[in-house]
Design a protein around this motif. Structure first.
Motif, PDB file in Angstrom:
ATOM      1  N   SER A 119       0.853  -1.188   0.000  1.00 55.55           N
ATOM      2  CA  SER A 119       0.000   0.000   0.000  1.00 55.55           C
ATOM      3  C   SER A 119       0.888   1.237   0.000  1.00 55.55           C
ATOM      4  O   SER A 119       1.999   1.196   0.531  1.00 55.55           O
ATOM      5  CB  SER A 119      -0.941   0.009   1.211  1.00 55.55           C
ATOM      6  OG  SER A 119      -0.208   0.132   2.410  1.00 55.55           O
ATOM      7  N   ALA A 164      -9.005  11.308   3.263  1.00 56.95           N
ATOM      8  CA  ALA A 164      -9.784  11.081   2.036  1.00 56.95           C
ATOM      9  C   ALA A 164     -10.936  10.124   2.315  1.00 56.95           C
ATOM     10  O   ALA A 164     -12.050  10.310   1.812  1.00 56.95           O
ATOM     11  CB  ALA A 164      -8.885  10.546   0.922  1.00 56.95           C
ATOM     12  N   GLN A 165     -10.690   9.100   3.147  1.00 55.71           N
ATOM     13  CA  GLN A 165     -11.766   8.169   3.504  1.00 55.71           C
ATOM     14  C   GLN A 165     -12.853   8.858   4.325  1.00 55.71           C
ATOM     15  O   GLN A 165     -14.001   8.425   4.316  1.00 55.71           O
ATOM     16  CB  GLN A 165     -11.201   6.982   4.280  1.00 55.71           C
ATOM     17  CG  GLN A 165     -10.387   6.056   3.416  1.00 55.71           C
ATOM     18  CD  GLN A 165      -9.761   4.925   4.219  1.00 55.71           C
ATOM     19  OE1 GLN A 165      -9.648   4.968   5.434  1.00 55.71           O
ATOM     20  NE2 GLN A 165      -9.338   3.882   3.508  1.00 55.71           N
ATOM     21  N   LEU A 166     -12.491   9.939   5.013  1.00 46.99           N
ATOM     22  CA  LEU A 166     -13.467  10.703   5.792  1.00 46.99           C
ATOM     23  C   LEU A 166     -14.161  11.782   4.959  1.00 46.99           C
ATOM     24  O   LEU A 166     -14.967  12.533   5.477  1.00 46.99           O
ATOM     25  CB  LEU A 166     -12.783  11.343   7.009  1.00 46.99           C
ATOM     26  CG  LEU A 166     -12.273  10.355   8.058  1.00 46.99           C
ATOM     27  CD1 LEU A 166     -11.438  11.089   9.106  1.00 46.99           C
ATOM     28  CD2 LEU A 166     -13.435   9.622   8.715  1.00 46.99           C
ATOM     29  N   LYS A 210      -4.621   9.562   3.316  1.00 49.89           N
ATOM     30  CA  LYS A 210      -5.477   8.416   2.967  1.00 49.89           C
ATOM     31  C   LYS A 210      -6.652   8.345   3.940  1.00 49.89           C
ATOM     32  O   LYS A 210      -7.795   8.142   3.530  1.00 49.89           O
ATOM     33  CB  LYS A 210      -4.695   7.102   3.005  1.00 49.89           C
ATOM     34  CG  LYS A 210      -3.789   6.890   1.819  1.00 49.89           C
ATOM     35  CD  LYS A 210      -3.177   5.506   1.720  1.00 49.89           C
ATOM     36  CE  LYS A 210      -2.693   4.882   2.969  1.00 49.89           C
ATOM     37  NZ  LYS A 210      -1.944   3.627   2.786  1.00 49.89           N
ATOM     38  N   GLY A 211      -6.376   8.525   5.210  1.00 59.66           N
ATOM     39  CA  GLY A 211      -7.443   8.521   6.216  1.00 59.66           C
ATOM     40  C   GLY A 211      -8.393   9.684   6.037  1.00 59.66           C
ATOM     41  O   GLY A 211      -9.612   9.525   6.114  1.00 59.66           O
ATOM     42  N   TYR A 258      -7.957   6.240  -4.349  1.00 55.30           N
ATOM     43  CA  TYR A 258      -8.426   6.789  -3.067  1.00 55.30           C
ATOM     44  C   TYR A 258      -9.040   8.180  -3.234  1.00 55.30           C
ATOM     45  O   TYR A 258      -9.522   8.761  -2.276  1.00 55.30           O
ATOM     46  CB  TYR A 258      -7.255   6.923  -2.076  1.00 55.30           C
ATOM     47  CG  TYR A 258      -6.536   5.651  -1.720  1.00 55.30           C
ATOM     48  CD1 TYR A 258      -7.197   4.450  -1.569  1.00 55.30           C
ATOM     49  CD2 TYR A 258      -5.164   5.655  -1.537  1.00 55.30           C
ATOM     50  CE1 TYR A 258      -6.515   3.285  -1.244  1.00 55.30           C
ATOM     51  CE2 TYR A 258      -4.473   4.501  -1.202  1.00 55.30           C
ATOM     52  CZ  TYR A 258      -5.146   3.324  -1.058  1.00 55.30           C
ATOM     53  OH  TYR A 258      -4.471   2.182  -0.724  1.00 55.30           O
TER      54      TYR A 258
END
Length: 128
Positions: free
Chosen positions: A82, A95-97, A92-93, A123
């Motif tokens: 990854s 973007a997930q939020l 990355k975190g 992502y």
């Protein structure tokens, strides 16, 4: 208002200007990160297998490709990769939020570099 996550505050103005110039607009992201383009390799191993690699459980250290090949060759399980690097892991975190994120960094012109940028795009992270 933009949020910045980067080591070295003196670089932020230049990075922001560069991203704005390349992208044509500064409103396409809310978080801009500066990060080393590192690929994290994850694999499962036994306690004995881990001890043959290092004596410290949960540690971190950069390794060269030859050592990585040796470790992967000794591994009984499957490994996964990854995109990593401190700034990359944070965005990355984010973007997930749901944050719109962009990354500035240097990526190699090889298969791993192609993998890295392709995963960032998957992502939803813009890359400069």
């Amino acid at each position: 208002m933009h949020k910045f996550i980067a080591p070295g505050i003196c670089l932020l103005m230049h990075l922001f200007a560069y991203a704005k110039e390349v992208n044509g607009s500064s409103n396409n992201y809310s978080v801009l990160a500066l990060s080393a383009a590192i690929i994290d390799h994850h694999l499962f191993t036994t306690h004995e297998g881990l001890h043959s690699i290092t004596t410290e459980k949960g540690g971190w250290a950069p390794i060269n490709r030859a050592d990585l090949s040796t470790i992967l060759g000794k591994s009984d399980g499957e490994s996964t990769m990854s995109p990593g690097g401190s700034g990359t892991n944070v965005i990355k975190g984010l973007a997930q939020l749901g944050e719109k994120c962009a990354l500035v960094g240097k990526v190699g012109n090889d298969l791993r570099g192609e993998y890295y940028t392709k995963k960032l795009r998957s992502y939803g992270i813009m890359y400069y």
